[in-house]
Motif scaffolding. Structure first.
Motif, PDB file in Angstrom:
ATOM      1  N   GLY A 125      -8.690  -4.759  -4.424  1.00  0.00           N
ATOM      2  CA  GLY A 125      -6.804  -5.664  -3.241  1.00  0.00           C
ATOM      3  C   GLY A 125      -8.004  -5.803  -2.627  1.00  0.00           C
ATOM      4  N   LEU A 130     -10.245 -11.159  -4.443  1.00  0.00           N
ATOM      5  CA  LEU A 130      -9.432 -12.065  -5.122  1.00  0.00           C
ATOM      6  C   LEU A 130      -9.450 -13.002  -3.816  1.00  0.00           C
ATOM      7  CD1 LEU A 130      -7.300  -8.821  -4.458  1.00  0.00           C
ATOM      8  CD2 LEU A 130      -7.280 -10.396  -6.222  1.00  0.00           C
ATOM      9  N   ALA A 133      -8.322 -15.437  -7.493  1.00  0.00           N
ATOM     10  CA  ALA A 133      -7.618 -15.183  -7.429  1.00  0.00           C
ATOM     11  C   ALA A 133      -5.870 -15.636  -8.166  1.00  0.00           C
ATOM     12  CB  ALA A 133      -6.749 -13.940  -7.547  1.00  0.00           C
ATOM     13  N   TRP A 141      -3.281 -10.547 -16.441  1.00  0.00           N
ATOM     14  CA  TRP A 141      -3.683  -9.538 -15.136  1.00  0.00           C
ATOM     15  C   TRP A 141      -3.726  -8.172 -15.591  1.00  0.00           C
ATOM     16  CZ3 TRP A 141      -3.640 -11.137  -9.307  1.00  0.00           C
ATOM     17  CH2 TRP A 141      -4.170 -12.306  -9.312  1.00  0.00           C
ATOM     18  N   VAL A 143      -4.263  -4.380 -13.854  1.00  0.00           N
ATOM     19  CA  VAL A 143      -3.498  -4.475 -12.428  1.00  0.00           C
ATOM     20  C   VAL A 143      -3.642  -2.457 -12.406  1.00  0.00           C
ATOM     21  CG1 VAL A 143      -3.099  -4.528 -10.235  1.00  0.00           C
ATOM     22  CG2 VAL A 143      -2.977  -6.577 -11.906  1.00  0.00           C
ATOM     23  N   GLU A 147      -3.486   1.091  -6.896  1.00  0.00           N
ATOM     24  CA  GLU A 147      -3.819  -0.071  -6.214  1.00  0.00           C
ATOM     25  C   GLU A 147      -2.957  -0.824  -6.042  1.00  0.00           C
ATOM     26  OE1 GLU A 147      -7.207  -1.775  -4.265  1.00  0.00           O
ATOM     27  OE2 GLU A 147      -6.931  -0.021  -4.942  1.00  0.00           O
ATOM     28  N   LEU A 148      -2.131  -1.742  -6.906  1.00  0.00           N
ATOM     29  CA  LEU A 148      -0.980  -2.185  -6.193  1.00  0.00           C
ATOM     30  C   LEU A 148       0.238  -1.606  -5.939  1.00  0.00           C
ATOM     31  CD1 LEU A 148       0.382  -5.281  -7.085  1.00  0.00           C
ATOM     32  CD2 LEU A 148       1.783  -4.425  -9.454  1.00  0.00           C
ATOM     33  N   LEU A 151      -0.867  -2.517  -2.370  1.00  0.00           N
ATOM     34  CA  LEU A 151      -1.089  -3.756  -1.553  1.00  0.00           C
ATOM     35  C   LEU A 151       0.086  -4.066  -1.343  1.00  0.00           C
ATOM     36  CD1 LEU A 151      -3.250  -5.429  -4.604  1.00  0.00           C
ATOM     37  CD2 LEU A 151      -4.238  -5.185  -2.358  1.00  0.00           C
ATOM     38  N   THR A 160      -6.731  -6.834   3.650  1.00  0.00           N
ATOM     39  CA  THR A 160      -6.129  -7.863   2.012  1.00  0.00           C
ATOM     40  C   THR A 160      -5.098  -8.758   2.375  1.00  0.00           C
ATOM     41  OG1 THR A 160      -4.031  -5.781   2.203  1.00  0.00           O
ATOM     42  CG2 THR A 160      -5.987  -5.254   1.111  1.00  0.00           C
ATOM     43  N   SER A 165      -2.731 -11.787  -4.408  1.00  0.00           N
ATOM     44  CA  SER A 165      -2.378 -10.589  -5.228  1.00  0.00           C
ATOM     45  C   SER A 165      -0.743 -10.978  -5.549  1.00  0.00           C
ATOM     46  CB  SER A 165      -2.069  -9.507  -4.947  1.00  0.00           C
ATOM     47  OG  SER A 165      -1.764  -8.849  -3.967  1.00  0.00           O
ATOM     48  N   ALA A 168      -0.122 -10.695  -9.557  1.00  0.00           N
ATOM     49  CA  ALA A 168       0.356  -9.221 -10.216  1.00  0.00           C
ATOM     50  C   ALA A 168       1.350  -8.688 -10.107  1.00  0.00           C
ATOM     51  CB  ALA A 168      -0.880  -7.767  -9.710  1.00  0.00           C
ATOM     52  N   THR A 173       1.988  -9.118 -17.137  1.00  0.00           N
ATOM     53  CA  THR A 173       0.669  -8.016 -16.085  1.00  0.00           C
ATOM     54  C   THR A 173       1.164  -6.365 -16.974  1.00  0.00           C
ATOM     55  OG1 THR A 173       0.770  -9.314 -13.692  1.00  0.00           O
ATOM     56  CG2 THR A 173       0.010  -7.403 -14.063  1.00  0.00           C
TER      57      THR A 173
END
Length: 279
Positions: A125, A130, A133, A141, A143, A147-148, A151, A160, A165, A168, A173
């Protein structure tokens, strides 16, 4: 417990590929440059202190009979209008970011636009992966859940930008936790490789003629970082990164895969220029 679970994750076997489709293609896209005045942050053992280098920001597009996947989204086409680029200070180094050619125009050269991308997945991220994005409003997406979650922390993690993002969070998703077979035939696989960030990933593409290709994300930033196992100071977990390196290098050796370091200009320059591709 964390290390035990990580060991199980990294030991998991790859699903066998049934054989890649004959018309599977991999396109390399120039998604910008990052000129670092001091590269010291890319090794925590001081090899790069005081050295400068320009790094590539690369994206990749995979054409498969079951859809089009964009891997990473670069610095963002908005920077193309800035003649001298955008300067920033990142972890103690002055960086100039430039976009010589837009991603939109590169997609057009192969008969696509942002709406023609069916799937979007990103290695991690950080903002330089991105940038475009938000334009991928029609894509599904894919994901990594860890990571989500990372973020969405408050305050946002360094390097970031939450707005990049937000896609997402849309309905539709696909969230994944480990490895993921994008098209269900073993030809395009997202492989978990945490450490640089909590949900960092790499992409394995098994091409019918060129053979297996491994897109590194930020598991490595330079050829010498890979050769010497050097560690950036900003990785979230040093031990997890080393475990991921061990796993990915075993896969590379087993498959005889070609490794493309996404931030290496030397690696990027070895790839066919658009509208050319690897197949």
């Amino acid at each position: 417990m964390k290390k035990t679970l990580l060991a199980l994750l990294l030991a998991c076997s790859l699903p066998a590929a049934a054989g890649p489709p004959a018309d599977l293609r991999l396109y390399a896209l120039d998604c910008g440059r990052l000129a670092f005045e001091d590269l010291g942050q890319f090794s925590d053992t001081f090899e790069y202190d005081g050295h400068s280098r320009t790094m590539q920001a690369s994206c990749f597009l995979i054409r498969h009979p079951r859809g089009v996947l964009l891997w990473d989204a670069g610095l963002g086409d908005r920077l193309a209008a800035m003649r001298d680029g955008r300067r920033a200070r990142i972890l103690g180094s002055d960086v100039t970011m430039t976009v010589p050619v837009t991603l939109a125009s590169q997609l057009a050269s192969i008969g696509l636009d942002f709406d023609g991308v069916d799937y979007f997945a990103f290695s991690h991220g950080h903002a330089d992966h991105l940038g475009n994005a938000p334009a991928l409003t029609r894509a599904t997406w894919i994901v990594n859940r860890a990571e989500l979650d990372w973020l969405r922390r408050t305050p946002a993690p360094e390097r970031t930008h939450p707005a990049l993002s937000e896609g997402a969070l849309r309905a539709g998703t696909v969230t994944i936790e480990r490895d993921h077979d994008v098209f269900g035939d073993g030809s395009v696989q997202i492989l978990s490789a945490p450490g640089h960030t909590p949900g960092h990933q790499v992409l394995l593409v098994r091409l019918p003629r060129s053979g297996p290709v491994l897109l590194s994300g930020d598991l490595y930033h330079t050829r010498d970082n890979r050769a010497e196992r050097r560690m950036p100071v900003f990785n979230v977990d040093r031990a997890d990164t080393l475990a991921s390196i061990d796993r990915i290098e075993r896969i590379v050796a087993r498959l005889g895969a070609r490794v493309l370091i996404q931030h290496s200009r030397e690696d990027f320059q070895t790839l066919p220029a658009l509208p050319g591709y690897l197949d």
